[in-house]
Design a protein around this motif. Structure first.
Motif, PDB file in Angstrom:
ATOM      1  N   UNK A 165      75.792 -48.243 -31.543  1.00 11.61           N
ATOM      2  CA  UNK A 165      74.865 -49.335 -31.314  1.00 11.61           C
ATOM      3  C   UNK A 165      74.861 -49.778 -29.852  1.00 11.61           C
ATOM      4  N   UNK A 166      75.892 -49.416 -29.105  1.00 13.35           N
ATOM      5  CA  UNK A 166      75.969 -49.796 -27.702  1.00 13.35           C
ATOM      6  C   UNK A 166      74.908 -49.028 -26.925  1.00 13.35           C
ATOM      7  N   UNK A 167      73.994 -49.750 -26.332  1.00 12.47           N
ATOM      8  CA  UNK A 167      72.865 -49.078 -25.695  1.00 12.47           C
ATOM      9  C   UNK A 167      73.243 -48.493 -24.340  1.00 12.47           C
ATOM     10  N   UNK A 168      72.432 -47.559 -23.906  1.00 14.95           N
ATOM     11  CA  UNK A 168      72.618 -46.947 -22.600  1.00 14.95           C
ATOM     12  C   UNK A 168      71.948 -47.801 -21.524  1.00 14.95           C
ATOM     13  N   UNK A 169      72.216 -47.477 -20.271  1.00 13.46           N
ATOM     14  CA  UNK A 169      71.456 -48.078 -19.179  1.00 13.46           C
ATOM     15  C   UNK A 169      70.003 -47.659 -19.359  1.00 13.46           C
ATOM     16  N   UNK A 170      69.087 -48.576 -19.175  1.00 19.96           N
ATOM     17  CA  UNK A 170      67.682 -48.255 -19.360  1.00 19.96           C
ATOM     18  C   UNK A 170      67.235 -47.130 -18.432  1.00 19.96           C
ATOM     19  N   UNK A 171      66.330 -46.321 -18.920  1.00 24.26           N
ATOM     20  CA  UNK A 171      65.676 -45.360 -18.048  1.00 24.26           C
ATOM     21  C   UNK A 171      64.708 -46.114 -17.139  1.00 24.26           C
ATOM     22  N   UNK A 172      64.242 -45.439 -16.101  1.00 25.78           N
ATOM     23  CA  UNK A 172      63.259 -46.074 -15.213  1.00 25.78           C
ATOM     24  C   UNK A 172      62.006 -46.458 -16.000  1.00 25.78           C
ATOM     25  N   UNK A 173      61.639 -45.611 -16.951  1.00 30.59           N
ATOM     26  CA  UNK A 173      60.441 -45.871 -17.745  1.00 30.59           C
ATOM     27  C   UNK A 173      60.616 -47.104 -18.620  1.00 30.59           C
ATOM     28  N   UNK A 174      61.798 -47.252 -19.231  1.00 27.87           N
ATOM     29  CA  UNK A 174      62.065 -48.431 -20.058  1.00 27.87           C
ATOM     30  C   UNK A 174      62.025 -49.699 -19.210  1.00 27.87           C
ATOM     31  N   UNK A 175      62.618 -49.639 -18.021  1.00 30.22           N
ATOM     32  CA  UNK A 175      62.647 -50.802 -17.139  1.00 30.22           C
ATOM     33  C   UNK A 175      61.223 -51.193 -16.713  1.00 30.22           C
ATOM     34  N   UNK A 176      60.417 -50.203 -16.379  1.00 32.85           N
ATOM     35  CA  UNK A 176      59.037 -50.482 -15.959  1.00 32.85           C
ATOM     36  C   UNK A 176      58.210 -51.024 -17.118  1.00 32.85           C
ATOM     37  N   UNK A 177      58.465 -50.518 -18.314  1.00 30.89           N
ATOM     38  CA  UNK A 177      57.738 -51.021 -19.488  1.00 30.89           C
ATOM     39  C   UNK A 177      58.062 -52.493 -19.715  1.00 30.89           C
ATOM     40  N   UNK A 178      59.338 -52.847 -19.616  1.00 34.07           N
ATOM     41  CA  UNK A 178      59.753 -54.247 -19.767  1.00 34.07           C
ATOM     42  C   UNK A 178      59.083 -55.115 -18.703  1.00 34.07           C
ATOM     43  N   UNK A 186      88.199 -62.575 -21.294  1.00 30.17           N
ATOM     44  CA  UNK A 186      86.937 -62.411 -20.576  1.00 30.17           C
ATOM     45  C   UNK A 186      85.979 -61.514 -21.355  1.00 30.17           C
ATOM     46  N   UNK A 187      86.528 -60.502 -22.005  1.00 28.62           N
ATOM     47  CA  UNK A 187      85.708 -59.621 -22.832  1.00 28.62           C
ATOM     48  C   UNK A 187      85.077 -60.389 -23.990  1.00 28.62           C
ATOM     49  N   UNK A 188      85.862 -61.255 -24.630  1.00 27.10           N
ATOM     50  CA  UNK A 188      85.317 -62.060 -25.740  1.00 27.10           C
ATOM     51  C   UNK A 188      84.197 -62.975 -25.247  1.00 27.10           C
ATOM     52  N   UNK A 189      84.371 -63.516 -24.059  1.00 27.88           N
ATOM     53  CA  UNK A 189      83.350 -64.379 -23.459  1.00 27.88           C
ATOM     54  C   UNK A 189      82.044 -63.611 -23.232  1.00 27.88           C
ATOM     55  N   UNK A 190      82.131 -62.468 -22.570  1.00 31.09           N
ATOM     56  CA  UNK A 190      80.927 -61.688 -22.264  1.00 31.09           C
ATOM     57  C   UNK A 190      80.222 -61.260 -23.548  1.00 31.09           C
ATOM     58  N   UNK A 191      80.977 -60.651 -24.447  1.00 27.10           N
ATOM     59  CA  UNK A 191      80.377 -60.175 -25.690  1.00 27.10           C
ATOM     60  C   UNK A 191      79.842 -61.326 -26.530  1.00 27.10           C
ATOM     61  N   UNK A 192      80.587 -62.425 -26.576  1.00 22.50           N
ATOM     62  CA  UNK A 192      80.188 -63.543 -27.419  1.00 22.50           C
ATOM     63  C   UNK A 192      78.887 -64.184 -26.968  1.00 22.50           C
ATOM     64  N   UNK A 193      78.757 -64.399 -25.663  1.00 21.26           N
ATOM     65  CA  UNK A 193      77.546 -65.042 -25.147  1.00 21.26           C
ATOM     66  C   UNK A 193      76.348 -64.103 -25.239  1.00 21.26           C
ATOM     67  N   UNK A 207      80.836 -54.196 -21.614  1.00 22.70           N
ATOM     68  CA  UNK A 207      80.961 -55.193 -22.676  1.00 22.70           C
ATOM     69  C   UNK A 207      79.584 -55.738 -23.058  1.00 22.70           C
ATOM     70  N   UNK A 208      78.788 -56.041 -22.056  1.00 27.69           N
ATOM     71  CA  UNK A 208      77.455 -56.595 -22.331  1.00 27.69           C
ATOM     72  C   UNK A 208      76.576 -55.559 -23.043  1.00 27.69           C
ATOM     73  N   UNK A 209      76.620 -54.310 -22.604  1.00 24.77           N
ATOM     74  CA  UNK A 209      75.791 -53.281 -23.251  1.00 24.77           C
ATOM     75  C   UNK A 209      76.244 -53.002 -24.682  1.00 24.77           C
ATOM     76  N   UNK A 210      77.540 -53.229 -24.954  1.00 21.42           N
ATOM     77  CA  UNK A 210      78.081 -52.897 -26.276  1.00 21.42           C
ATOM     78  C   UNK A 210      77.472 -53.729 -27.393  1.00 21.42           C
ATOM     79  N   UNK A 211      76.885 -54.881 -27.055  1.00 22.40           N
ATOM     80  CA  UNK A 211      76.254 -55.718 -28.081  1.00 22.40           C
ATOM     81  C   UNK A 211      74.736 -55.544 -28.086  1.00 22.40           C
ATOM     82  N   UNK A 212      74.282 -54.509 -27.367  1.00 20.51           N
ATOM     83  CA  UNK A 212      72.898 -54.041 -27.447  1.00 20.51           C
ATOM     84  C   UNK A 212      71.856 -55.117 -27.136  1.00 20.51           C
ATOM     85  N   UNK A 213      71.926 -55.738 -25.953  1.00 18.38           N
ATOM     86  CA  UNK A 213      70.923 -56.754 -25.626  1.00 18.38           C
ATOM     87  C   UNK A 213      69.545 -56.146 -25.380  1.00 18.38           C
TER      88      UNK A 213
END
Length: 387
Positions: free
Chosen positions: A38-51, A182-189, A238-244
């Motif tokens: 479920x942990x997402x990858x860094x966005x591709x350039x195309x995904x970033x431009x679409x956003x 710190x990991x709990x903080x990043x993931x939790x928020x 940590x932030x990517x692991x919660x799939x924002x």
């Protein structure tokens, strides 16, 4: 015979426990695998431009209510000032701004994670009412390296950002046993608001290699960057692991950006880990445009997350039209003159100011809502107006 039966039953029970334990371990591994998948990858350039293509031109300010001296005072329960936040975000909405860059702090999570998340939700509700989607900043290397919870100190008269604090502070940064916290903080928020459309983006670390030489340099952690760089990379993970659903970023702010090879290691990490490219620029219009062109090599959306320092030659009337020309998001430092005292220049740490400076360094509004310069707010309104 009785002894034999007892032995057989013991063996069967033992096998049963082993089987249950094995299944539990397998289930744990399956869950872990599912979480990893479920942990997402860094966005591709195309995904970033679409956003980015779905957004209006991003314009806003780095925001702290005038009644707070730092991130802790902004969000601790006793000093969480919703009335002032609502009033001042209304002024931002009134000139066409649609985002605010807002700093969080790991100690707020440590102090009261449940209450902190509720206050963040309240803040987002207020911001949404004013059609403002914030960029939340997770960590910050600027100013005081010794943050403390509770009542914050009063501002030092005439001193720029005299009470701002780093996150994590000196003690947590050098102590790897605090990293799970710190990991709990990043993931939790991030997890709490990972699919919340009211959040624009996550800024993982503000000016990660800033050693604050003109203010706190003498008491900074030696070799600070050696601690920050690996922790910043972990924080992105940590932030990517919660799939924002929102993009992650960390801005570059100093150095030679001519090519990827000329970047320092921490700048390379900031660019490589980011879904969208962000940067700071407090220089004149010529330098501002040069920096944008340098960052275009990454072929991703670009947002300037700090600019506009009048005493340093950075003005709305010179930088903002350039940002619009290149469709670069523009977030200036400071909305309302307040306890952060950022109307005073950086040099106020060395030079004494006993009254309001003739030229404000940052900020747009006075505490009563009147603009410091009407021509500036008229320009912002004009450039942000929908056609």
């Amino acid at each position: 015979m009785k002894l034999l039966k007892t032995t057989v039953w013991a063996l069967l029970i033992g096998l049963s426990f082993q089987s249950c334990a094995k299944k539990a371990e397998e289930k744990k591994e399956e869950t872990s695998t599912e979480q990893k998948s479920e942990s997402r990858e860094i966005w591709t350039k195309e995904q970033a431009k679409e956003w980015y293509g779905k957004k209006d031109w991003i314009v806003g300010a780095d925001f702290l209510p005038s009644t707070a001296i730092n991130q802790l005072e902004m969000f601790q329960e006793a000093s969480f000032d919703t009335a002032t936040i609502n009033k001042e975000l209304g002024w931002a909405e009134g000139i066409g701004m649609n985002t605010m860059r807002v700093y969080l702090h790991d100690l707020l999570w440590q102090q009261d994670s449940t209450g902190f998340l509720k206050r963040l939700d309240t803040f987002l509700t207020i911001a949404d009412k004013h059609k403002i989607k914030p960029v939340f900043v997770i960590f910050d290397s600027c100013w005081d390296p010794f943050p403390k919870l509770g009542t914050q100190r009063a501002p030092k008269p005439g001193v720029h950002n005299s009470g701002w604090v780093q996150s994590p502070g000196y003690d947590a940064l050098k102590d790897s046993t605090q990293y799970p916290r710190l990991e709990r903080y990043v993931k939790g928020v991030v997890k709490k608001f990972a699919d919340d459309d009211r959040v624009l983006a996550w800024d993982i670390w503000n000016e990660p290699d800033n050693t604050n030489n003109s203010s706190y340099g003498k008491i900074e952690l030696p070799n600070k960057v050696d601690y920050v760089l690996p922790l910043m990379k972990k924080a992105f993970g940590w932030a990517r692991s919660v799939n924002p659903e929102q993009p992650l970023t960390a801005g570059v702010w100093a150095g030679d950006w001519t090519s990827h090879e000329t970047l320092k290691p921490i700048e390379k990490a900031s660019i490589d880990e980011s879904d969208v490219v962000t940067f700071h620029n407090y220089e004149d219009a010529k330098d501002f445009e040069k920096r944008i062109k340098q960052l275009q090599q990454y072929d991703r959306p670009i947002i300037c997350t700090e600019y506009m320092s009048r005493g340093n030659g950075s003005f709305f009337e010179t930088s903002l039209p350039i940002a619009k020309k290149y469709n670069v998001g523009a977030i200036n430092w400071g909305l309302v003159d307040g306890k952060s005292q950022t109307i005073y220049p950086w040099e106020s740490w060395k030079k004494t100011y006993t009254s309001e400076p003739p030229l404000w360094f940052h900020d747009i509004f006075r505490k009563d809502g009147t603009p410091y310069k009407k021509a500036e707010v008229d320009l912002i309104k004009q450039l942000t107006a929908r056609k």
